[in-house]
Enzyme design. Structure first.
Site, PDB file in Angstrom:
ATOM      1  N   GLU A 133      49.431  32.460  27.305  1.00  0.00           N
ATOM      2  CA  GLU A 133      49.792  31.719  26.097  1.00  0.00           C
ATOM      3  C   GLU A 133      49.040  32.235  24.870  1.00  0.00           C
ATOM      4  O   GLU A 133      49.611  32.398  23.794  1.00  0.00           O
ATOM      5  CB  GLU A 133      49.483  30.221  26.262  1.00  0.00           C
ATOM      6  CG  GLU A 133      50.170  29.563  27.428  1.00  0.00           C
ATOM      7  CD  GLU A 133      49.309  29.520  28.684  1.00  0.00           C
ATOM      8  OE1 GLU A 133      48.748  30.559  29.077  1.00  0.00           O
ATOM      9  OE2 GLU A 133      49.209  28.426  29.275  1.00  0.00           O
ATOM     10  N   CYS A 152      46.286  25.199  30.277  1.00  0.00           N
ATOM     11  CA  CYS A 152      44.938  24.665  30.498  1.00  0.00           C
ATOM     12  C   CYS A 152      44.437  24.025  29.197  1.00  0.00           C
ATOM     13  O   CYS A 152      45.104  24.111  28.162  1.00  0.00           O
ATOM     14  CB  CYS A 152      44.010  25.797  30.938  1.00  0.00           C
ATOM     15  SG  CYS A 152      43.611  26.955  29.600  1.00  0.00           S
ATOM     16  N   CYS A 188      44.325  26.587  26.204  1.00  0.00           N
ATOM     17  CA  CYS A 188      45.647  26.949  25.709  1.00  0.00           C
ATOM     18  C   CYS A 188      46.345  25.755  25.052  1.00  0.00           C
ATOM     19  O   CYS A 188      47.007  25.906  24.024  1.00  0.00           O
ATOM     20  CB  CYS A 188      46.487  27.517  26.835  1.00  0.00           C
ATOM     21  SG  CYS A 188      45.850  29.095  27.450  1.00  0.00           S
TER      22      CYS A 188
END
Length: 149
Positions: free
Chosen positions: A49, A77, A80
């Site tokens: 990402e 996560c 990100c």
């Protein structure tokens, strides 16, 4: 999402956790791609990402992505998710949920939390079986390699 899966496969073949991401603009044009590159770049922030967000920001000369859609094979996560919210992304689409570090809906819900100033539209579960299978197969192969060597 199929393009993101292909990028994830490429990352997995290179020894990275197989996660891929693509970003499209408001007209549906592919404007950036990313795949996990942490091992290859020795960079803990080189998640798919982040790689894609950096690419589109550089190309557009703009960090404000409210007209863009990010497709990623695995739920982002916390790092990100924070970057996605800060970019004010127009839409996030992800495949497999992440029961360990998912920060969009599974473990945390960063976009809808009090610390988020941007309400991120999210579509989850797109091609989820294929995304999940790709990750599970890769991790199973890694466990077998560890046992052998």
């Amino acid at each position: 999402m199929e393009q993101a899966l292909a990028l994830a496969a490429r990352a997995g073949a290179a020894g990275e956790v197989p996660v891929g991401a693509v970003i499209i603009d408001a007209e549906g044009n592919l404007v950036a791609t990313g795949e996990n590159r942490r091992e290859r770049d020795s960079d803990p922030t080189a998640h798919a990402e982040i790689v894609a967000l950096r690419a589109v920001g550089h190309a557009a000369q703009n960090w404000y992505l409210n007209t863009h859609t990010l497709y990623v094979t695995l739920e982002p996560c916390p790092m990100c998710a924070g970057a996605i919210v800060l970019a004010r992304l127009g839409l996030l689409v992800y495949g497999a949920s992440d029961p360990k570090t998912g920060a969009i809906r599974t473990v945390l819900n960063l976009p809808d939390s009090a610390v988020s100033f941007h309400r991120l539209p999210v579509l989850r579960g797109v091609l989820e079986p294929a995304c999940r299978e790709q990750l599970q197969t890769w991790f199973a192969q890694k466990r077998q390699e560890k046992r052998r060597g």
